[in-house]
Write a protein that holds these residues in place. Structure first.
Motif, PDB file in Angstrom:
ATOM      1  N   TYR A   1      -1.108 -17.387  -2.022  1.00 29.96           N
ATOM      2  CA  TYR A   1      -0.307 -17.040  -3.149  1.00 29.96           C
ATOM      3  C   TYR A   1       1.083 -17.203  -2.962  1.00 29.96           C
ATOM      4  O   TYR A   1       1.810 -17.775  -3.872  1.00 29.96           O
ATOM      5  CB  TYR A   1      -0.942 -15.657  -3.119  1.00 29.96           C
ATOM      6  CG  TYR A   1      -0.095 -14.895  -4.505  1.00 29.96           C
ATOM      7  CD1 TYR A   1      -0.227 -15.362  -5.670  1.00 29.96           C
ATOM      8  CD2 TYR A   1      -0.004 -13.712  -4.261  1.00 29.96           C
ATOM      9  CE1 TYR A   1       0.494 -14.472  -6.739  1.00 29.96           C
ATOM     10  CE2 TYR A   1       0.986 -12.674  -5.213  1.00 29.96           C
ATOM     11  CZ  TYR A   1       1.091 -13.338  -6.496  1.00 29.96           C
ATOM     12  OH  TYR A   1       1.522 -12.349  -7.455  1.00 29.96           O
TER      13      TYR A   1
ATOM     14  N   ASN B   1       4.409  -4.091   0.431  1.00 30.83           N
ATOM     15  CA  ASN B   1       3.026  -4.429   0.384  1.00 30.83           C
ATOM     16  C   ASN B   1       2.494  -5.863   0.107  1.00 30.83           C
ATOM     17  O   ASN B   1       1.315  -6.173   0.192  1.00 30.83           O
ATOM     18  CB  ASN B   1       2.483  -3.542  -1.164  1.00 30.83           C
ATOM     19  CG  ASN B   1       3.416  -3.894  -2.224  1.00 30.83           C
ATOM     20  OD1 ASN B   1       4.293  -4.563  -2.198  1.00 30.83           O
ATOM     21  ND2 ASN B   1       3.027  -3.630  -3.397  1.00 30.83           N
ATOM     22  N   PHE B   2       3.400  -6.546  -0.288  1.00 23.92           N
ATOM     23  CA  PHE B   2       3.263  -7.996  -0.274  1.00 23.92           C
ATOM     24  C   PHE B   2       4.382  -8.920   0.619  1.00 23.92           C
ATOM     25  O   PHE B   2       5.282  -9.165   0.045  1.00 23.92           O
ATOM     26  CB  PHE B   2       3.162  -8.734  -1.762  1.00 23.92           C
ATOM     27  CG  PHE B   2       1.893  -8.328  -2.298  1.00 23.92           C
ATOM     28  CD1 PHE B   2       0.885  -8.862  -2.445  1.00 23.92           C
ATOM     29  CD2 PHE B   2       1.967  -7.070  -3.161  1.00 23.92           C
ATOM     30  CE1 PHE B   2      -0.577  -8.472  -2.927  1.00 23.92           C
ATOM     31  CE2 PHE B   2       0.630  -6.767  -3.672  1.00 23.92           C
ATOM     32  CZ  PHE B   2      -0.321  -7.481  -3.760  1.00 23.92           C
TER      33      PHE B   2
ATOM     34  N   MET C   1       6.352 -11.575  -2.097  1.00 23.09           N
ATOM     35  CA  MET C   1       7.536 -11.067  -2.791  1.00 23.09           C
ATOM     36  C   MET C   1       8.985 -11.752  -2.342  1.00 23.09           C
ATOM     37  O   MET C   1       9.983 -11.883  -3.019  1.00 23.09           O
ATOM     38  CB  MET C   1       7.672  -9.564  -2.633  1.00 23.09           C
ATOM     39  CG  MET C   1       6.690  -8.825  -3.141  1.00 23.09           C
ATOM     40  SD  MET C   1       6.209  -9.107  -5.207  1.00 23.09           S
ATOM     41  CE  MET C   1       4.965 -10.312  -4.926  1.00 23.09           C
TER      42      MET C   1
ATOM     43  N   ARG D   1       8.304 -15.312  -4.200  1.00 21.77           N
ATOM     44  CA  ARG D   1       8.677 -15.257  -5.435  1.00 21.77           C
ATOM     45  C   ARG D   1       9.932 -14.916  -5.790  1.00 21.77           C
ATOM     46  O   ARG D   1      10.562 -15.228  -7.088  1.00 21.77           O
ATOM     47  CB  ARG D   1       7.861 -14.082  -6.155  1.00 21.77           C
ATOM     48  CG  ARG D   1       7.603 -13.922  -7.590  1.00 21.77           C
ATOM     49  CD  ARG D   1       6.149 -13.392  -7.954  1.00 21.77           C
ATOM     50  NE  ARG D   1       6.496 -11.781  -8.037  1.00 21.77           N
ATOM     51  CZ  ARG D   1       5.550 -11.131  -8.358  1.00 21.77           C
ATOM     52  NH1 ARG D   1       4.065 -11.366  -8.718  1.00 21.77           N
ATOM     53  NH2 ARG D   1       5.630  -9.752  -8.361  1.00 21.77           N
TER      54      ARG D   1
ATOM     55  N   THR E   1      11.948  -5.496  -5.763  1.00 19.36           N
ATOM     56  CA  THR E   1      10.457  -5.039  -6.297  1.00 19.36           C
ATOM     57  C   THR E   1      10.332  -3.633  -5.334  1.00 19.36           C
ATOM     58  O   THR E   1      10.632  -3.820  -3.788  1.00 19.36           O
ATOM     59  CB  THR E   1       9.500  -6.189  -5.675  1.00 19.36           C
ATOM     60  OG1 THR E   1       9.690  -7.278  -6.446  1.00 19.36           O
ATOM     61  CG2 THR E   1       8.105  -5.470  -5.651  1.00 19.36           C
TER      62      THR E   1
ATOM     63  N   ARG F   1      -7.797  -4.314  -4.445  1.00 18.10           N
ATOM     64  CA  ARG F   1      -6.690  -5.482  -3.798  1.00 18.10           C
ATOM     65  C   ARG F   1      -5.738  -4.639  -3.059  1.00 18.10           C
ATOM     66  O   ARG F   1      -5.117  -3.553  -3.402  1.00 18.10           O
ATOM     67  CB  ARG F   1      -5.942  -6.206  -4.774  1.00 18.10           C
ATOM     68  CG  ARG F   1      -5.128  -7.311  -4.471  1.00 18.10           C
ATOM     69  CD  ARG F   1      -4.645  -8.043  -5.664  1.00 18.10           C
ATOM     70  NE  ARG F   1      -3.744  -8.892  -5.245  1.00 18.10           N
ATOM     71  CZ  ARG F   1      -2.442  -8.849  -6.229  1.00 18.10           C
ATOM     72  NH1 ARG F   1      -2.253  -8.200  -7.103  1.00 18.10           N
ATOM     73  NH2 ARG F   1      -1.490 -10.029  -5.623  1.00 18.10           N
TER      74      ARG F   1
ATOM     75  N   THR G   1      -1.030  -1.894  -4.927  1.00 21.65           N
ATOM     76  CA  THR G   1       0.009  -2.778  -5.646  1.00 21.65           C
ATOM     77  C   THR G   1       0.359  -1.958  -6.859  1.00 21.65           C
ATOM     78  O   THR G   1      -0.179  -1.014  -7.159  1.00 21.65           O
ATOM     79  CB  THR G   1      -0.904  -3.865  -6.030  1.00 21.65           C
ATOM     80  OG1 THR G   1      -1.685  -3.681  -7.358  1.00 21.65           O
ATOM     81  CG2 THR G   1      -1.952  -4.480  -5.144  1.00 21.65           C
ATOM     82  N   CYS G   2       1.366  -2.557  -7.368  1.00 22.55           N
ATOM     83  CA  CYS G   2       2.078  -1.998  -8.555  1.00 22.55           C
ATOM     84  C   CYS G   2       1.213  -1.990  -9.887  1.00 22.55           C
ATOM     85  O   CYS G   2       1.497  -1.451 -11.017  1.00 22.55           O
ATOM     86  CB  CYS G   2       3.473  -2.584  -8.867  1.00 22.55           C
ATOM     87  SG  CYS G   2       4.643  -2.376  -7.476  1.00 22.55           S
ATOM     88  N   VAL G   3       0.366  -3.081  -9.874  1.00 30.11           N
ATOM     89  CA  VAL G   3      -0.296  -3.599 -10.985  1.00 30.11           C
ATOM     90  C   VAL G   3      -1.813  -3.140 -10.851  1.00 30.11           C
ATOM     91  O   VAL G   3      -2.700  -3.374 -11.577  1.00 30.11           O
ATOM     92  CB  VAL G   3      -0.464  -5.127 -11.282  1.00 30.11           C
ATOM     93  CG1 VAL G   3       1.056  -5.442 -11.822  1.00 30.11           C
ATOM     94  CG2 VAL G   3      -0.796  -5.959 -10.038  1.00 30.11           C
TER      95      VAL G   3
ATOM     96  N   ALA H   1      -1.876 -11.746 -11.522  1.00 32.07           N
ATOM     97  CA  ALA H   1      -0.403 -12.329 -10.771  1.00 32.07           C
ATOM     98  C   ALA H   1      -0.540 -13.753 -10.220  1.00 32.07           C
ATOM     99  O   ALA H   1      -1.671 -13.924  -9.518  1.00 32.07           O
ATOM    100  CB  ALA H   1      -0.193 -11.381  -9.559  1.00 32.07           C
TER     101      ALA H   1
ATOM    102  N   PHE I   1       5.720 -12.575 -14.892  1.00 38.27           N
ATOM    103  CA  PHE I   1       5.134 -11.188 -14.185  1.00 38.27           C
ATOM    104  C   PHE I   1       6.250  -9.987 -14.499  1.00 38.27           C
ATOM    105  O   PHE I   1       7.403 -10.312 -13.890  1.00 38.27           O
ATOM    106  CB  PHE I   1       4.739 -11.238 -12.581  1.00 38.27           C
ATOM    107  CG  PHE I   1       4.177 -10.187 -12.248  1.00 38.27           C
ATOM    108  CD1 PHE I   1       2.910  -9.967 -11.704  1.00 38.27           C
ATOM    109  CD2 PHE I   1       5.120  -9.019 -11.534  1.00 38.27           C
ATOM    110  CE1 PHE I   1       2.315  -8.916 -10.886  1.00 38.27           C
ATOM    111  CE2 PHE I   1       4.471  -8.042 -10.905  1.00 38.27           C
ATOM    112  CZ  PHE I   1       3.295  -7.944 -10.710  1.00 38.27           C
TER     113      PHE I   1
HETATM  114  C1  SIN Z   1       1.466  -8.996  -7.272  1.00 40.82           C
HETATM  115  O1  SIN Z   1       0.498  -8.670  -7.893  1.00 40.82           O
HETATM  116  O2  SIN Z   1       1.866 -10.088  -6.925  1.00 40.82           O
HETATM  117  C2  SIN Z   1       2.504  -7.875  -6.672  1.00 40.82           C
HETATM  118  C3  SIN Z   1       2.211  -6.710  -7.042  1.00 40.82           C
HETATM  119  C4  SIN Z   1       3.093  -5.657  -6.782  1.00 40.82           C
HETATM  120  O3  SIN Z   1       4.489  -5.844  -6.642  1.00 40.82           O
HETATM  121  O4  SIN Z   1       2.593  -4.541  -6.414  1.00 40.82           O
END
Ligand code: SIN
Length: 491
Positions: free
Chosen positions: A115, A161-162, A166, A169, A236, A287, A292-294, A450, A456
């Motif tokens: 990803y 978390n990522f 991140m 991105r 983030t 996940r 995750t924020c989402v 995502a 996003f």
């Molecule tokens: C993502 O889904 O790519 C990141 C989500 C997050 O920042 O928690």
């Protein structure tokens, strides 16, 4: 190097920072420990950068800016594409590093590396598509152009978390656009970032274009935000820290991209396909162990489908395997640390004390300070903490509703506006609900949102700006209006 981390390319495990093309320690020699969330064992130590180290990194990015922005978009794109292919070459090692420092199961870590790589590829391609435009002028002797230029030196502060996605991105669009970067990864997960930056160096991205400083956030964040050289900050993380960084950036009027907290509603209407909805809930809620924020934070289910949905979700949750992410078949790893575990358990206890009922769990795992058993709770209400706070763990609270308008009202009753999901097979309802949900991202009949080609980001207290998509590179560009007058065109 910790001998338990076996890598095909041991050079990927790095305990120094890259500043101006030199891998170095903190000026004062300070370090921080990095621990494995599954075992609590120390993985190693990385530099704890001081304000002076951070200033060195900013100067390096400033020095590298002019030659980098003067390269053609095609030249930059080629180097960024080389970075992409090196990431894919080392996907297994990068996943091993990520699981060690972040805890997510190896297969999921490998998925994150792939990803992460998609952003590098996407923005290498986007570099060639940056376009300004010309504007019809008010007089015959004038021309007006809106030209696109890189913002300049950018700072990227990334979460645990990522730990890979991140970084890419933010850094990939920045350097593709012609900016240079100082990146500060989370102090909990620096090794993935260091490995990615090393691969960028191997790809031939010149010294100073990507600099990385590791360590505790306070001194680094304050230096990055105070610097007038840093023209943009991308962050983030939590809304609390985003708001602090925004205040700290006010004096230098920086451009900001802030991907902050969420409180995603996940609505399941009576006319939804129950299997699709359950699959989406699993994908969205569990996940990264719910970190995750989402993540679906509030699952709202209509009366007519409620019991079937709960039964099938419970079945899927009971089949989950919790444990050390390196073990075969594990689908849910540890949470990042004891504080995270305590917060999630507090949400569960609070919900149970307010009348929620445990409908299903995945079965326990030894260490309750690191691992939280996935759980489905029914009878959730807006009086519970998990209705208004981000749980950030593998807890699926089910709120029951009767009418569409009631569900939308509950869904929107939050200061956050990041992700939202809903399930229906009624096309009129699909439009109605999509238009009424107040979120930066709305997903119909899918739990995944995502991906590199889509914007996003959130509204309200979930932040500013967008990452990914064609918007993602715009965030690193300024528009310059170029007025050319007095043209002698009649000769
Ligand atoms: C993502 O889904 O790519 C990141 C989500 C997050 O920042 O928690």
């Amino acid at each position: 190097m910790d001998r338990t981390l076996t890598l095909a390319e041991p050079k990927l495990f790095i305990e120094r920072m890259l500043i101006d093309g030199v891998w170095r320690d903190a000026g004062n020699g300070a370090t921080i420990d990095v621990t494995d969330p599954a075992t609590g064992a120390r993985i190693g130590r990385v530099p704890d950068a001081t304000a002076a180290d951070t200033e060195d990194a900013i100067r390096a990015a400033e020095k590298a800016l002019e030659p980098w922005r003067r390269r053609t978009a095609g030249e930059r794109a080629e180097l960024v594409e080389r970075w992409h292919s090196l990431i894919l070459t080392h996907v297994k090692d990068l996943a091993t590093i990520m699981t060690a420092e972040q805890g997510k199961p190896l297969a999921e870590a490998e998925g994150e590396i792939r990803y992460a790589a998609t952003f590098v590829k996407w923005f290498a391609e986007e570099a060639r598509r940056v376009r300004g435009h010309d504007i019809p002028a008010p007089t015959p002797d004038r021309r007006i152009l809106a030209m696109k230029e890189p913002i300049g030196v950018c700072a990227a502060i990334t979460p645990w978390n990522f730990p890979a996605a991140m970084i890419t991105r933010k850094c990939a669009p920045a350097i593709a656009a012609g900016c240079t970067v100082v990146v500060k990864p989370s102090d909990l997960t620096p090794y993935s970032a260091l490995a990615l930056v090393w691969l960028a160096e191997q790809a031939g991205i010149p010294a100073g274009v990507i600099n990385i400083v590791t360590g505790m956030p306070e001194a680094i964040g304050a230096t990055l935000t105070a610097s007038p050289v840093v023209r943009k900050l991308s962050f983030t993380g939590s809304t609390r820290v985003g708001s602090l960084l925004m205040r700290q950036s006010a004096d230098t009027i920086k451009r900001l991209s802030l991907e902050l907290g969420g409180n995603a509603p996940f609505l399941v209407f009576d006319d939804a396909d129950v299997d699709t909805a359950v699959a989406g809930a699993i994908a969205s809620k569990f996940r990264n162990a719910g970190q995750t924020c989402v993540c679906a934070n509030r699952i709202l289910v209509q009366d007519g489908i409620h019991d079937r949905f709960v039964a099938k979700l419970g079945e899927a949750v009971r089949a989950m395997k919790i444990g050390d992410g390196r073990d075969q078949g594990v689908t849910i790893g540890p949470l990042i640390n004891a504080a995270a575990t305590a917060k999630v358990m507090a949400h569960v206890d609070d919900a149970l004390s307010h009348g929620a009922v445990t409908a299903a769990t995945a079965g326990g795992y030894g260490d309750a300070t690191r691992f939280v058993t996935p759980v489905v709770l029914t009878g959730a209400t807006t009086a519970m903490r998990l209705a208004s706070e981000e749980t950030f763990g593998p807890v699926a609270p089910i709120f029951r509703f009767t009418h569409e308008a009631e569900a939308i009202e509950i869904a929107n009753a939050t200061p956050f506006g990041l992700a939202s999901y809903f399930y229906t097979d009624d096309l009129h309802r699909a439009w109605r609900v999509a238009e009424r949900l107040e979120f930066g991202m709305v997903a119909l009949n899918t739990g995944t949102i995502a991906m590199e080609m889509a914007p996003f980001g959130g509204i309200k207290q979930s932040g500013l700006g967008r990452e990914g998509g064609q918007e993602g590179i715009e965030e690193y560009l300024e528009t310059k209006a170029f007025h050319w007058g007095g043209l002698k065109l009649d000769r």
